[in-house]
Write a protein that holds these residues in place. Structure first.
Motif, PDB file in Angstrom:
ATOM      1  N   ASN A   1       0.853  -1.180  -0.020  1.00 14.63           N
ATOM      2  CA  ASN A   1       0.060   0.044  -0.058  1.00 14.63           C
ATOM      3  C   ASN A   1       0.936   1.298  -0.059  1.00 14.63           C
ATOM      4  O   ASN A   1       0.510   2.317  -0.661  1.00 14.63           O
ATOM      5  CB  ASN A   1      -0.888   0.086   1.071  1.00 14.63           C
ATOM      6  N   ALA A   2       1.950   1.160   0.846  1.00 13.34           N
ATOM      7  CA  ALA A   2       2.823   2.297   0.881  1.00 13.34           C
ATOM      8  C   ALA A   2       3.512   2.469  -0.737  1.00 13.34           C
ATOM      9  O   ALA A   2       3.482   3.665  -1.071  1.00 13.34           O
ATOM     10  CB  ALA A   2       4.069   2.062   1.649  1.00 13.34           C
TER      11      ALA A   2
ATOM     12  N   SER B   1       0.714   4.260  -2.878  1.00 11.85           N
ATOM     13  CA  SER B   1       0.665   5.591  -2.589  1.00 11.85           C
ATOM     14  C   SER B   1       1.561   6.304  -3.150  1.00 11.85           C
ATOM     15  O   SER B   1       1.376   7.579  -3.432  1.00 11.85           O
ATOM     16  CB  SER B   1       0.487   5.933  -0.880  1.00 11.85           C
ATOM     17  N   HIS B   2       2.764   5.864  -3.111  1.00 12.63           N
ATOM     18  CA  HIS B   2       4.005   6.715  -3.618  1.00 12.63           C
ATOM     19  C   HIS B   2       3.644   6.826  -5.044  1.00 12.63           C
ATOM     20  O   HIS B   2       4.141   7.802  -5.527  1.00 12.63           O
ATOM     21  CB  HIS B   2       5.441   5.808  -3.119  1.00 12.63           C
TER      22      HIS B   2
ATOM     23  N   ARG C   1       1.298   7.004  -6.665  1.00 12.20           N
ATOM     24  CA  ARG C   1       0.106   7.898  -7.148  1.00 12.20           C
ATOM     25  C   ARG C   1       0.392   9.408  -6.460  1.00 12.20           C
ATOM     26  O   ARG C   1      -0.436  10.243  -6.581  1.00 12.20           O
ATOM     27  CB  ARG C   1      -1.262   7.461  -6.247  1.00 12.20           C
TER      28      ARG C   1
ATOM     29  N   HIS D   1       1.070  10.507  -3.421  1.00 15.02           N
ATOM     30  CA  HIS D   1       0.597  11.009  -2.087  1.00 15.02           C
ATOM     31  C   HIS D   1       1.968  10.549  -0.998  1.00 15.02           C
ATOM     32  O   HIS D   1       1.374  10.538   0.111  1.00 15.02           O
ATOM     33  CB  HIS D   1      -0.616   9.770  -1.577  1.00 15.02           C
ATOM     34  N   THR D   2       2.870  10.669  -1.272  1.00 13.78           N
ATOM     35  CA  THR D   2       3.998  10.749  -0.465  1.00 13.78           C
ATOM     36  C   THR D   2       5.067  11.844  -0.554  1.00 13.78           C
ATOM     37  O   THR D   2       4.876  12.447  -1.729  1.00 13.78           O
ATOM     38  CB  THR D   2       4.971   9.400  -0.150  1.00 13.78           C
TER      39      THR D   2
ATOM     40  N   LEU E   1       3.877  10.092   4.495  1.00 13.57           N
ATOM     41  CA  LEU E   1       2.837   9.121   3.969  1.00 13.57           C
ATOM     42  C   LEU E   1       1.451   9.716   4.218  1.00 13.57           C
ATOM     43  O   LEU E   1       0.852   9.994   5.063  1.00 13.57           O
ATOM     44  CB  LEU E   1       2.767   7.989   4.372  1.00 13.57           C
TER      45      LEU E   1
ATOM     46  N   ASP F   1      -1.739   9.179   3.221  1.00 10.40           N
ATOM     47  CA  ASP F   1      -2.924   8.464   2.707  1.00 10.40           C
ATOM     48  C   ASP F   1      -4.086   8.828   3.937  1.00 10.40           C
ATOM     49  O   ASP F   1      -4.355   9.804   4.423  1.00 10.40           O
ATOM     50  CB  ASP F   1      -2.774   6.810   2.876  1.00 10.40           C
ATOM     51  N   GLU F   2      -5.100   7.730   4.209  1.00 11.78           N
ATOM     52  CA  GLU F   2      -6.159   7.925   5.012  1.00 11.78           C
ATOM     53  C   GLU F   2      -5.727   8.415   6.762  1.00 11.78           C
ATOM     54  O   GLU F   2      -6.440   9.063   7.374  1.00 11.78           O
ATOM     55  CB  GLU F   2      -7.128   6.862   5.156  1.00 11.78           C
TER      56      GLU F   2
ATOM     57  N   ALA G   1       5.608   3.705   7.070  1.00  6.79           N
ATOM     58  CA  ALA G   1       4.126   2.718   7.105  1.00  6.79           C
ATOM     59  C   ALA G   1       4.417   1.697   8.087  1.00  6.79           C
ATOM     60  O   ALA G   1       3.463   1.530   8.802  1.00  6.79           O
ATOM     61  CB  ALA G   1       4.260   2.361   5.648  1.00  6.79           C
TER      62      ALA G   1
END
Length: 330
Positions: free
Chosen positions: A26-27, A30-31, A33, A35-36, A61, A63-64, A304
């Protein structure tokens, strides 16, 4: 402020390899996309001890459950011969709302597990539909031990392990311990690197090599190579392969094999993809050449996994809470 010792972290992580694989995956997503935030790691080196270093890896990080922090990890190769771990690490996690530190964690296991999970995910992505039953581990240390632990989850058909190290006794000790940890596997050691690589479909390099020293000519023509130590493979080997990285800007520095290949070729066109994109789109790897995964090791993976550990610690009342660590308000 919550303080988590090595004992606390090991207690929390024990038996949760699948969770860590999901956290690391997931990390990476996110990267990929955007989002990091992952600035370049900073290397502290010593004028009279060129083999030793301490590295700072900061990351965010987003994310949510946003989190930020940094890992401060020392690598002292000579520790191994003295019976000490090569690496030691500590992490600080910060609130992204106030910036205040919320936890300090002993991070050697976190660092090793995020590295191993990353490598195991790389193997899963690059092996395709018919994963092998054999793997060769080059470097008989903690990281390859943990990589094998995680490969048991992403390459469940493994049945045979070959071990090679420049120190034959270390390889023998590693094989003995591996047989205790994985009694269902056949474990072999080799005296030469060529023997360890010959016809192997899956190879993990986790050494302390500072400069390239080998090619992959002895491996299977479509082998998957987990190039975790980053400086083992020659420039020609990198340029002839299908290369996957975690982040091109990060891995093309610090004289890694990929960096040397960029310097030699004058471009990065030999890098086919990053692992986050491959995890997102699940594309089939090529079968006509060797595939090399060279993960520089992004700080966001440490963040993460540390957040996962912190969440579980809070849920289970684990750790030492320190009141009054920060200045009083006002």
């Amino acid at each position: 402020m919550l303080i988590l010792s090595s004992q606390h972290v090991n207690q929390i992580l024990a038996g949760h390899e699948k969770d860590v694989l999901e956290v690391v995956s997931n990390a990476y997503l996110s990267h990929a996309r955007g989002h990091t935030a992952v600035p370049h790691s900073s290397f502290l080196r010593f004028p009279h001890n060129p083999d030793d270093r301490i590295i700072s890896l900061a990351a965010y990080l987003g994310d949510e459950q946003p989190v930020a922090g940094t890992k401060w990890i020392a690598s002292y190769p000579a520790n191994v011969s003295a019976g000490l771990p090569r690496a030691s690490a500590v992490m600080i996690l910060n609130s992204t709302r106030t910036g205040q530190p919320v936890a300090v964690l002993e991070a050697s296991r976190i660092s090793a597990w995020r590295t191993a999970a990353s490598a195991a995910l790389g193997a899963k992505v690059l092996l395709g539909e018919q994963p092998p039953c054999r793997v060769s581990l080059i470097g008989a240390g903690l990281i390859n031990a943990e990589i094998l632990r995680f490969l048991r989850h992403t390459v469940p058909g493994l049945r045979e392990v070959t071990v090679h190290d420049v120190d034959p006794q270390r390889a023998a000790d590693f094989a003995e311990q591996t047989l205790l940890d994985h009694p269902d596997l056949a474990i072999h050691t080799t005296t030469t690197l060529t023997e360890a690589l010959t016809d192997q479909p899956l190879v993990s390099f986790a050494t302390t090599a500072a400069t390239p020293y080998t090619d992959l000519d002895a491996t299977a023509s479509d082998a998957v190579i987990l190039h975790v130590s980053l400086r083992d493979l020659t420039t020609e080997t990198i340029l002839s392969a299908h290369n996957v990285v975690d982040d091109a800007d990060h891995v093309c520095r610090a004289q890694t094999s990929v960096h040397l290949a960029e310097q030699s070729s004058g471009h990065r066109g030999f890098i086919a993809a990053d692992i986050g994109t491959l995890l997102a789109h699940k594309t089939e790897p090529p079968t006509d050449r060797r595939k090399i995964f060279s993960p520089f090791g992004l700080g966001v993976l440490d963040i993460a996994v540390a957040r996962y550990v912190l969440d579980r610690a809070r849920e289970n009342g684990v750790g030492h809470a320190i009141d009054g660590f920060l200045p009083a308000a006002g």
